[in-house]
Scaffold this motif. Structure first.
Motif, PDB file in Angstrom:
ATOM      1  N   ALA A 158      -2.886  -4.222   0.787  1.00  0.00           N
ATOM      2  CA  ALA A 158      -4.432  -3.832   0.061  1.00  0.00           C
ATOM      3  C   ALA A 158      -4.495  -1.641   0.612  1.00  0.00           C
ATOM      4  O   ALA A 158      -3.262  -1.778   1.675  1.00  0.00           O
ATOM      5  CB  ALA A 158      -5.183  -4.441   1.093  1.00  0.00           C
ATOM      6  N   ALA A 159      -5.170  -1.236  -0.241  1.00  0.00           N
ATOM      7  CA  ALA A 159      -4.620  -0.260  -0.368  1.00  0.00           C
ATOM      8  C   ALA A 159      -6.075   0.921  -0.618  1.00  0.00           C
ATOM      9  O   ALA A 159      -7.172   0.257  -1.122  1.00  0.00           O
ATOM     10  CB  ALA A 159      -3.671   0.460  -1.064  1.00  0.00           C
ATOM     11  N   ALA A 160      -6.433   1.879   0.181  1.00  0.00           N
ATOM     12  CA  ALA A 160      -7.758   2.300  -0.016  1.00  0.00           C
ATOM     13  C   ALA A 160      -7.236   4.205   0.081  1.00  0.00           C
ATOM     14  O   ALA A 160      -6.325   4.687   0.051  1.00  0.00           O
ATOM     15  CB  ALA A 160      -8.755   2.242   0.572  1.00  0.00           C
ATOM     16  N   ALA A 161      -8.498   4.517  -0.699  1.00  0.00           N
ATOM     17  CA  ALA A 161      -8.661   6.346  -0.209  1.00  0.00           C
ATOM     18  C   ALA A 161      -9.686   6.285  -0.349  1.00  0.00           C
ATOM     19  O   ALA A 161     -11.214   6.052  -0.253  1.00  0.00           O
ATOM     20  CB  ALA A 161      -8.043   6.607  -1.662  1.00  0.00           C
ATOM     21  N   VAL A 162      -9.692   8.272   0.813  1.00  0.00           N
ATOM     22  CA  VAL A 162     -10.594   8.857   1.056  1.00  0.00           C
ATOM     23  C   VAL A 162     -10.159  10.333   1.284  1.00  0.00           C
ATOM     24  O   VAL A 162      -9.812  11.129   1.430  1.00  0.00           O
ATOM     25  CB  VAL A 162     -10.581   8.378   2.574  1.00  0.00           C
TER      26      VAL A 162
ATOM     27  N   TRP B 184     -14.849   6.594   0.674  1.00  0.00           N
ATOM     28  CA  TRP B 184     -13.936   5.916   0.492  1.00  0.00           C
ATOM     29  C   TRP B 184     -13.868   4.946  -0.351  1.00  0.00           C
ATOM     30  O   TRP B 184     -15.431   4.440  -1.468  1.00  0.00           O
ATOM     31  CB  TRP B 184     -13.452   4.361   1.990  1.00  0.00           C
ATOM     32  N   ARG B 185     -13.016   4.645  -1.562  1.00  0.00           N
ATOM     33  CA  ARG B 185     -12.158   3.979  -2.629  1.00  0.00           C
ATOM     34  C   ARG B 185     -11.326   3.010  -2.718  1.00  0.00           C
ATOM     35  O   ARG B 185     -10.517   3.223  -1.704  1.00  0.00           O
ATOM     36  CB  ARG B 185     -12.764   4.352  -3.675  1.00  0.00           C
ATOM     37  N   VAL B 186     -11.822   1.347  -3.074  1.00  0.00           N
ATOM     38  CA  VAL B 186     -10.654   0.625  -2.552  1.00  0.00           C
ATOM     39  C   VAL B 186      -9.813   0.482  -3.721  1.00  0.00           C
ATOM     40  O   VAL B 186     -10.399   1.105  -4.850  1.00  0.00           O
ATOM     41  CB  VAL B 186     -11.017  -0.831  -2.533  1.00  0.00           C
ATOM     42  N   LEU B 187      -8.294   1.118  -3.521  1.00  0.00           N
ATOM     43  CA  LEU B 187      -7.461   0.918  -4.690  1.00  0.00           C
ATOM     44  C   LEU B 187      -7.005  -0.365  -5.151  1.00  0.00           C
ATOM     45  O   LEU B 187      -7.154  -1.556  -4.494  1.00  0.00           O
ATOM     46  CB  LEU B 187      -6.581   2.075  -4.443  1.00  0.00           C
ATOM     47  N   ALA B 188      -6.281  -0.775  -6.578  1.00  0.00           N
ATOM     48  CA  ALA B 188      -6.226  -1.403  -7.093  1.00  0.00           C
ATOM     49  C   ALA B 188      -4.986  -2.088  -6.369  1.00  0.00           C
ATOM     50  O   ALA B 188      -4.273  -1.057  -5.941  1.00  0.00           O
ATOM     51  CB  ALA B 188      -5.951  -1.547  -7.981  1.00  0.00           C
ATOM     52  N   GLU B 189      -4.583  -3.583  -5.953  1.00  0.00           N
ATOM     53  CA  GLU B 189      -3.296  -3.641  -5.542  1.00  0.00           C
ATOM     54  C   GLU B 189      -2.274  -3.464  -5.457  1.00  0.00           C
ATOM     55  O   GLU B 189      -1.839  -4.030  -6.928  1.00  0.00           O
ATOM     56  CB  GLU B 189      -3.802  -5.335  -4.441  1.00  0.00           C
ATOM     57  N   PRO B 190      -0.582  -3.195  -4.780  1.00  0.00           N
ATOM     58  CA  PRO B 190       0.154  -2.797  -5.923  1.00  0.00           C
ATOM     59  C   PRO B 190       0.804  -3.686  -5.650  1.00  0.00           C
ATOM     60  O   PRO B 190       0.476  -5.807  -6.096  1.00  0.00           O
ATOM     61  CB  PRO B 190       1.003  -2.553  -4.912  1.00  0.00           C
ATOM     62  N   PRO B 191       1.940  -3.972  -6.865  1.00  0.00           N
ATOM     63  CA  PRO B 191       2.389  -5.360  -7.822  1.00  0.00           C
ATOM     64  C   PRO B 191       2.795  -6.115  -6.176  1.00  0.00           C
ATOM     65  O   PRO B 191       3.214  -7.288  -6.557  1.00  0.00           O
ATOM     66  CB  PRO B 191       3.085  -5.073  -8.982  1.00  0.00           C
ATOM     67  N   VAL B 192       3.852  -5.509  -5.275  1.00  0.00           N
ATOM     68  CA  VAL B 192       4.126  -6.387  -4.747  1.00  0.00           C
ATOM     69  C   VAL B 192       4.024  -5.942  -3.338  1.00  0.00           C
ATOM     70  O   VAL B 192       3.790  -3.904  -3.103  1.00  0.00           O
ATOM     71  CB  VAL B 192       6.019  -6.282  -5.154  1.00  0.00           C
ATOM     72  N   ALA B 193       4.078  -5.873  -2.094  1.00  0.00           N
ATOM     73  CA  ALA B 193       3.608  -5.439  -0.592  1.00  0.00           C
ATOM     74  C   ALA B 193       5.371  -4.592  -0.330  1.00  0.00           C
ATOM     75  O   ALA B 193       6.399  -5.381  -0.843  1.00  0.00           O
ATOM     76  CB  ALA B 193       3.456  -6.022  -0.010  1.00  0.00           C
ATOM     77  N   LEU B 194       5.693  -3.701   0.274  1.00  0.00           N
ATOM     78  CA  LEU B 194       7.103  -3.138   0.804  1.00  0.00           C
ATOM     79  C   LEU B 194       7.267  -2.529   2.301  1.00  0.00           C
ATOM     80  O   LEU B 194       5.668  -2.334   2.960  1.00  0.00           O
ATOM     81  CB  LEU B 194       6.357  -1.968  -0.002  1.00  0.00           C
ATOM     82  N   LEU B 195       7.910  -2.939   2.458  1.00  0.00           N
ATOM     83  CA  LEU B 195       8.203  -1.941   3.817  1.00  0.00           C
ATOM     84  C   LEU B 195       8.298  -1.288   3.897  1.00  0.00           C
ATOM     85  O   LEU B 195       9.738  -0.605   3.067  1.00  0.00           O
ATOM     86  CB  LEU B 195       9.294  -3.050   4.570  1.00  0.00           C
ATOM     87  N   TRP B 196       8.704   0.692   4.744  1.00  0.00           N
ATOM     88  CA  TRP B 196       9.626   1.444   5.762  1.00  0.00           C
ATOM     89  C   TRP B 196       9.826   2.327   3.970  1.00  0.00           C
ATOM     90  O   TRP B 196      10.054   2.734   3.834  1.00  0.00           O
ATOM     91  CB  TRP B 196      11.428   0.835   5.351  1.00  0.00           C
TER      92      TRP B 196
ATOM     93  N   LEU C  90       7.016   1.574  -6.549  1.00  0.00           N
ATOM     94  CA  LEU C  90       6.228   1.579  -7.479  1.00  0.00           C
ATOM     95  C   LEU C  90       5.243   2.994  -7.943  1.00  0.00           C
ATOM     96  O   LEU C  90       5.334   3.776  -7.183  1.00  0.00           O
ATOM     97  CB  LEU C  90       5.217   0.792  -6.301  1.00  0.00           C
ATOM     98  N   VAL C  91       4.755   3.076  -9.066  1.00  0.00           N
ATOM     99  CA  VAL C  91       4.283   4.122  -9.572  1.00  0.00           C
ATOM    100  C   VAL C  91       2.583   3.668  -9.877  1.00  0.00           C
ATOM    101  O   VAL C  91       1.694   2.717 -10.270  1.00  0.00           O
ATOM    102  CB  VAL C  91       4.567   4.216 -10.740  1.00  0.00           C
ATOM    103  N   TYR C  92       1.720   4.352  -9.700  1.00  0.00           N
ATOM    104  CA  TYR C  92       0.478   4.634  -8.909  1.00  0.00           C
ATOM    105  C   TYR C  92       0.021   5.496  -9.675  1.00  0.00           C
ATOM    106  O   TYR C  92      -0.273   6.648  -9.485  1.00  0.00           O
ATOM    107  CB  TYR C  92       0.032   4.487  -7.758  1.00  0.00           C
ATOM    108  N   ASP C  93      -1.074   4.882 -10.984  1.00  0.00           N
ATOM    109  CA  ASP C  93      -1.481   5.963 -11.848  1.00  0.00           C
ATOM    110  C   ASP C  93      -3.609   6.547 -11.019  1.00  0.00           C
ATOM    111  O   ASP C  93      -3.943   5.528 -11.054  1.00  0.00           O
ATOM    112  CB  ASP C  93      -2.058   5.639 -13.294  1.00  0.00           C
ATOM    113  N   ILE C  94      -3.698   7.800 -10.462  1.00  0.00           N
ATOM    114  CA  ILE C  94      -4.855   7.664  -9.705  1.00  0.00           C
ATOM    115  C   ILE C  94      -5.753   7.202 -10.382  1.00  0.00           C
ATOM    116  O   ILE C  94      -6.900   7.301  -9.563  1.00  0.00           O
ATOM    117  CB  ILE C  94      -4.139   9.034  -8.448  1.00  0.00           C
ATOM    118  N   ALA C  95      -6.086   8.269 -11.702  1.00  0.00           N
ATOM    119  CA  ALA C  95      -7.238   7.876 -12.778  1.00  0.00           C
ATOM    120  C   ALA C  95      -7.108   6.670 -13.105  1.00  0.00           C
ATOM    121  O   ALA C  95      -8.522   6.895 -13.014  1.00  0.00           O
ATOM    122  CB  ALA C  95      -7.478   9.085 -13.523  1.00  0.00           C
TER     123      ALA C  95
END
Length: 397
Positions: free
Chosen positions: A98-102, A109-121, A145-150
């Motif tokens: 899960a991810a969010a932006a503030v 706050w707003r909830v972001l779309a979930e990334p396609p895979v969870a990552l560590l480090w 992973l590449v996230y298009d913010i708009a």
């Protein structure tokens, strides 16, 4: 030679990394419509000092990745079973998705779309409205992973090398620099988002180095490192070297060596690069260097000159992380702790959080403010109490 030599660098840790036990993956966080919101138009970041940003839609967690977009702080992933302090956790690790932006100005706050895979480090950078996130998969592979913010849309990206790279934003370009050339020598790279391609940089004039880091001045990318020698520090201090790369011409220029021991992180302010690391080292009783060499200092890249930090506190041997802020950006490390106002050259102090102190929290330089999210407490030393609280610190003046 060994990577243990990187202990010479007092780098600020904006997102700490830790091993974790094996938590189960959480259920997805609710939609943006169902997420709790702060009142629209409320200016949560007004006034100096600490202010809480309530209403986080994220579950309590530690070690999320935090990135600043220029308007919002992105908070991505993390873990909900961190390692106890000093422990070496083994076994499977299950990061959160899960991810969010503030927005620190409105507190919304707003909830972001979930990334396609969870990552560590994880580490990342924002360039041209796109967030680039690099990390390890549970199987210990490397992914981008590449996230298009708009568009609130994730996709998978590519990396130019399997490991050992740090992402550095530089205007409308993204660079990837090798942290060391001791065990994984090779080129550094530049990514041009409009072409979606990685290109090798020309060889830098410094030669092989370790504790390598880059900083963007607004016009050039400055590379810092230490020369690889058989026994660093045995025959004298391993001072910081520097060279500047101009993306427009594709050329390097060598800068004078410093008398510093640290290679960052750096705040770009007023045409200068400032490393607010405190303290220094003198080589010890055996092989003493004759004086104390500081970890931090100031570089004027255009003039090619180095200068000490102004009236730095705790300037004796040993060291500690310092912070610094300018008009629109900052480098934040430990809190509470000393902080330099780059405009005035005066030091102040970041006060403690207005809550029980936590470890493994996420620290984001939100412009020249500091946002702290999540983290863990260890009241009995074995099981973490996790936080989902978010705090914003605004410097005075």
């Amino acid at each position: 030679m060994t990577l243990a030599r990187s202990a010479l660098t007092l780098a600020a840790v904006l997102v700490l990394a830790s091993c974790s036990a094996s938590p189960a993956l959480p259920s997805p966080v609710g939609s943006p419509e169902s997420a709790p919101q702060s009142p629209v138009g409320q200016r949560a970041g007004t006034g100096a000092g600490w202010r809480e940003l309530p209403g986080s839609p994220l579950s309590p967690r530690a070690l999320a990745l935090g990135l600043w977009t220029g308007q919002e702080a992105l908070l991505i992933g993390g873990i909900d079973e961190p390692c106890p302090p000093g422990a070496d956790c083994a076994g499977d690790r299950s990061p959160l998705l899960a991810a969010a932006a503030v927005n620190p100005d409105t507190g919304r706050w707003r909830v972001l779309a979930e990334p396609p895979v969870a990552l560590l480090w994880m580490q990342g950078a924002v360039v041209g409205g796109v967030a680039y996130v690099q990390g390890h998969t549970v199987g210990d592979g490397i992914a981008m992973l590449v996230y298009d913010i708009a568009a609130d849309r994730w996709s998978r990206g590519s990396l130019p090398a399997a490991s050992g790279l740090t992402l550095v934003p530089a205007g409308d370009l993204l660079f990837a620099v090798r942290g060391s050339e001791e065990t994984e020598p090779g080129p550094d790279y530049v990514y041009r988002p409009d072409e979606r391609t990685w290109t090798e940089l020309p060889a830098d004039p410094l030669g092989a180095g370790f504790d390598r880091a880059m900083a963007w001045t607004g016009r050039e990318l400055v590379l810092f490192d230490h020369k690889i020698v058989p026994n660093p520090g045995a025959d004298g201090p391993s001072v910081t070297r520097a060279a500047a790369f101009d993306p427009a011409s594709g050329r390097w220029r060598r800068l004078p060596d410093s008398s510093l021991l640290g290679t960052g992180p750096w705040l770009a302010e007023g045409g200068k690069l400032i490393a607010p690391a405190l303290g220094g080292a003198d080589g010890g009783q055996v092989g003493n260097w004759g004086r104390t060499y500081p970890y931090g200092g100031v570089l004027d890249p255009d003039a090619g000159t180095w200068s000490p930090l102004p009236d730095a506190p705790g300037a004796g041997t040993g060291g500690g992380h310092g912070s610094a802020f300018g008009a629109v950006s900052a480098v934040y490390a430990e809190r509470p702790g000393p902080v330099l106002n780059a405009a005035t050259g005066k030091w102040g102090a970041i006060p403690p959080l207005p809550q029980a102190e936590v470890t493994d929290s996420t620290v984001v330089a939100a412009g020249n403010r500091m946002l702290v999210f999540g983290g863990a407490r260890w009241p009995d030393g074995s099981k973490a109490e996790l936080s989902a609280r978010a705090w914003l610190w605004t410097p005075q003046g």
